[in-house]
Design a protein around this motif. Sequence first.
Motif, PDB file in Angstrom:
ATOM      1  N   ALA A  66       0.930  -1.250  -0.051  1.00 32.95           N
ATOM      2  CA  ALA A  66      -0.075  -0.066   0.165  1.00 32.95           C
ATOM      3  C   ALA A  66       0.854   1.217  -0.044  1.00 32.95           C
ATOM      4  O   ALA A  66       0.618   2.277  -0.854  1.00 32.95           O
ATOM      5  CB  ALA A  66      -0.892   0.087   1.108  1.00 32.95           C
ATOM      6  N   CYS A 105       1.407   4.038  -3.191  1.00 37.73           N
ATOM      7  CA  CYS A 105       1.111   5.530  -2.811  1.00 37.73           C
ATOM      8  C   CYS A 105       2.445   6.297  -3.006  1.00 37.73           C
ATOM      9  O   CYS A 105       2.428   7.513  -2.467  1.00 37.73           O
ATOM     10  CB  CYS A 105       0.359   5.772  -1.571  1.00 37.73           C
ATOM     11  SG  CYS A 105      -1.354   4.962  -1.576  1.00 37.73           S
ATOM     12  N   GLU A 108       0.226   9.956   2.348  1.00 38.46           N
ATOM     13  CA  GLU A 108      -0.520   9.758   1.175  1.00 38.46           C
ATOM     14  C   GLU A 108      -1.127   8.382   1.220  1.00 38.46           C
ATOM     15  O   GLU A 108      -2.447   8.262   0.783  1.00 38.46           O
ATOM     16  CB  GLU A 108       0.436   9.752  -0.150  1.00 38.46           C
ATOM     17  CG  GLU A 108       0.807  11.158  -0.397  1.00 38.46           C
ATOM     18  CD  GLU A 108      -0.200  12.322  -0.353  1.00 38.46           C
ATOM     19  OE1 GLU A 108      -1.212  11.948  -1.313  1.00 38.46           O
ATOM     20  OE2 GLU A 108       0.032  13.302  -0.162  1.00 38.46           O
ATOM     21  N   THR A 109      -0.735   7.516   2.054  1.00 38.97           N
ATOM     22  CA  THR A 109      -1.142   6.299   1.977  1.00 38.97           C
ATOM     23  C   THR A 109      -2.479   6.197   3.019  1.00 38.97           C
ATOM     24  O   THR A 109      -3.378   5.676   2.672  1.00 38.97           O
ATOM     25  CB  THR A 109      -0.241   5.331   2.555  1.00 38.97           C
ATOM     26  OG1 THR A 109       1.117   5.272   1.752  1.00 38.97           O
ATOM     27  CG2 THR A 109      -0.745   3.709   2.598  1.00 38.97           C
ATOM     28  N   LYS A 141      -4.215   8.692   3.626  1.00 39.20           N
ATOM     29  CA  LYS A 141      -5.409   9.610   2.898  1.00 39.20           C
ATOM     30  C   LYS A 141      -6.116   8.640   1.955  1.00 39.20           C
ATOM     31  O   LYS A 141      -7.184   8.436   1.735  1.00 39.20           O
ATOM     32  CB  LYS A 141      -4.736  10.774   2.144  1.00 39.20           C
ATOM     33  CG  LYS A 141      -4.426  11.687   3.162  1.00 39.20           C
ATOM     34  CD  LYS A 141      -3.899  13.313   2.655  1.00 39.20           C
ATOM     35  CE  LYS A 141      -3.527  13.379   1.486  1.00 39.20           C
ATOM     36  NZ  LYS A 141      -3.018  14.540   0.543  1.00 39.20           N
ATOM     37  N   ALA A 142      -5.372   7.783   1.227  1.00 42.12           N
ATOM     38  CA  ALA A 142      -5.979   6.648   0.038  1.00 42.12           C
ATOM     39  C   ALA A 142      -6.646   5.845   0.943  1.00 42.12           C
ATOM     40  O   ALA A 142      -7.859   5.629   0.423  1.00 42.12           O
ATOM     41  CB  ALA A 142      -4.871   6.170  -0.663  1.00 42.12           C
ATOM     42  N   LEU A 143      -6.256   5.491   2.048  1.00 43.41           N
ATOM     43  CA  LEU A 143      -7.002   4.293   2.710  1.00 43.41           C
ATOM     44  C   LEU A 143      -8.350   4.932   3.491  1.00 43.41           C
ATOM     45  O   LEU A 143      -9.366   4.263   3.278  1.00 43.41           O
ATOM     46  CB  LEU A 143      -6.388   3.717   3.880  1.00 43.41           C
ATOM     47  CG  LEU A 143      -5.022   2.710   3.357  1.00 43.41           C
ATOM     48  CD1 LEU A 143      -3.977   2.408   4.617  1.00 43.41           C
ATOM     49  CD2 LEU A 143      -5.616   1.612   2.892  1.00 43.41           C
ATOM     50  N   VAL A 172     -10.073   7.293   2.058  1.00 41.49           N
ATOM     51  CA  VAL A 172     -10.945   7.468   0.900  1.00 41.49           C
ATOM     52  C   VAL A 172     -11.629   6.041   0.730  1.00 41.49           C
ATOM     53  O   VAL A 172     -12.750   5.928   0.299  1.00 41.49           O
ATOM     54  CB  VAL A 172     -10.246   8.138  -0.403  1.00 41.49           C
ATOM     55  CG1 VAL A 172     -11.266   7.932  -1.693  1.00 41.49           C
ATOM     56  CG2 VAL A 172      -9.932   9.477  -0.270  1.00 41.49           C
ATOM     57  N   ALA A 173     -10.980   5.043   0.522  1.00 41.06           N
ATOM     58  CA  ALA A 173     -11.174   3.619   0.286  1.00 41.06           C
ATOM     59  C   ALA A 173     -12.112   3.294   1.483  1.00 41.06           C
ATOM     60  O   ALA A 173     -13.367   2.640   1.026  1.00 41.06           O
ATOM     61  CB  ALA A 173     -10.213   2.678   0.262  1.00 41.06           C
TER      62      ALA A 173
END
Length: 58
Positions: A8, A12, A18-19, A21-23, A25-26
């Motif tokens: 992960a 990212c 950033e990781t 934030k992506a998690l 969102v997911a």
Amino acid sequence: MEAAADQAIAACGGGARETVKALLVANGFLENEIAELRATVSKGYSRGRHFAQRDRKE
């Protein structure tokens, strides 16, 4: 778990921020999917096993 976390982070660009934030969102996407599925499943089928989503503190 360690390998999944490493993948992960690598996906990212190596940044932990950033990781995360992506998690987030997911996770939000998946919570919306659950809410939509709960709304479409009949009470008879689920026998009242699903409950309204609790209020979350942001």
